[in-house]
Design a protein around this motif. Structure first.
Motif, PDB file in Angstrom:
ATOM      1  N   LEU A  95       0.831  -1.210   0.000  1.00 31.36           N
ATOM      2  CA  LEU A  95       0.000   0.000   0.000  1.00 31.36           C
ATOM      3  C   LEU A  95       0.865   1.261   0.000  1.00 31.36           C
ATOM      4  O   LEU A  95       0.574   2.226  -0.718  1.00 31.36           O
ATOM      5  N   ASP A  96       1.939   1.250   0.785  1.00 25.86           N
ATOM      6  CA  ASP A  96       2.846   2.405   0.804  1.00 25.86           C
ATOM      7  C   ASP A  96       3.443   2.662  -0.578  1.00 25.86           C
ATOM      8  O   ASP A  96       3.510   3.809  -1.037  1.00 25.86           O
ATOM      9  N   LYS A  99       0.822   4.071  -2.939  1.00 23.60           N
ATOM     10  CA  LYS A  99       0.490   5.455  -2.591  1.00 23.60           C
ATOM     11  C   LYS A  99       1.505   6.443  -3.179  1.00 23.60           C
ATOM     12  O   LYS A  99       1.140   7.558  -3.545  1.00 23.60           O
ATOM     13  N   ARG A 100       2.752   6.043  -3.302  1.00 25.90           N
ATOM     14  CA  ARG A 100       3.771   6.938  -3.880  1.00 25.90           C
ATOM     15  C   ARG A 100       3.431   7.313  -5.314  1.00 25.90           C
ATOM     16  O   ARG A 100       3.760   8.403  -5.769  1.00 25.90           O
ATOM     17  N   HIS A 102       0.081   6.764  -6.678  1.00 29.74           N
ATOM     18  CA  HIS A 102      -1.335   7.148  -6.749  1.00 29.74           C
ATOM     19  C   HIS A 102      -1.706   7.959  -5.506  1.00 29.74           C
ATOM     20  O   HIS A 102      -2.330   7.458  -4.580  1.00 29.74           O
ATOM     21  N   LYS A 103      -1.306   9.207  -5.522  1.00 30.61           N
ATOM     22  CA  LYS A 103      -1.473  10.072  -4.357  1.00 30.61           C
ATOM     23  C   LYS A 103      -2.928  10.384  -4.035  1.00 30.61           C
ATOM     24  O   LYS A 103      -3.246  10.836  -2.939  1.00 30.61           O
ATOM     25  N   ASP A 106      -6.359   7.385  -0.358  1.00 33.90           N
ATOM     26  CA  ASP A 106      -6.090   7.501   1.080  1.00 33.90           C
ATOM     27  C   ASP A 106      -5.858   6.107   1.662  1.00 33.90           C
ATOM     28  O   ASP A 106      -6.762   5.270   1.648  1.00 33.90           O
ATOM     29  N   ILE A 107      -4.651   5.859   2.168  1.00 32.80           N
ATOM     30  CA  ILE A 107      -4.335   4.549   2.745  1.00 32.80           C
ATOM     31  C   ILE A 107      -4.220   4.593   4.269  1.00 32.80           C
ATOM     32  O   ILE A 107      -3.894   3.588   4.880  1.00 32.80           O
TER      33      ILE A 107
END
Length: 149
Positions: A95-96, A99-100, A102-103, A106-107
């Motif tokens: 997930l981290d 997220k980098r 696909h900003k 919200d994770i």
């Protein structure tokens, strides 16, 4: 327009995922909440993703479907024979990484659903990472996961 984004974990590319982002009715950039879907031993991730696309669109949430390959059949147990390798941590790392790129997703806290062996994973993940869960859903886990098991 909705989009599907495939990806893989940099620590081991055998672990892959699909991210689905629904089309947004607004032209304003939206921070999408996240629903994570964990497959059972049949590993039917594409079917699982397709089954939840309407949910994603209606609730304006992104879907994240990780794939744990067959040689790693113990995702339902959180760790393999090596206790330093844990599937809950693997999911959080995946997930981290996602997220980098696909900003807009919200994770920080997310919905979590698992079916069959995935349901057993969800039980264990929730015990170990309750602060990350917005809500959870468990389907046909085969057996109840008790604390300490």
């Amino acid at each position: 327009m909705s989009k599907t984004h495939p990806g893989s974990y940099s620590g081991n590319p055998a672990f892959t995922y699909t991210l689905y982002i629904p089309s947004s009715p607004s032209s304003v950039t939206t921070l999408f909440p996240l629903a994570v879907l964990i497959h059972g031993l049949s590993r039917k991730t594409e079917a699982m993703l397709n089954d939840y696309k309407d949910f994603s669109q209606q609730n304006q949430c992104a879907l994240f479907v990780p794939y744990f390959p067959g040689q790693y059949s113990y995702h339902k147990m959180i760790s393999e024979s090596d206790p330093s390798f844990r599937f809950d941590r693997l999911l959080l790392h995946m997930l981290d990484e996602m997220k980098r790129v696909h900003k807009q997703v919200d994770i920080s806290k997310f919905l979590l659903h698992g079916y069959s062996a995935g349901g057993r994973f969800v039980h264990r993940f929730a015990y170990l990472n309750a602060s990350r869960i917005l809500g959870l859903s468990i389907g046909a886990p085969g057996e109840i996961t008790l604390i300490g098991k």
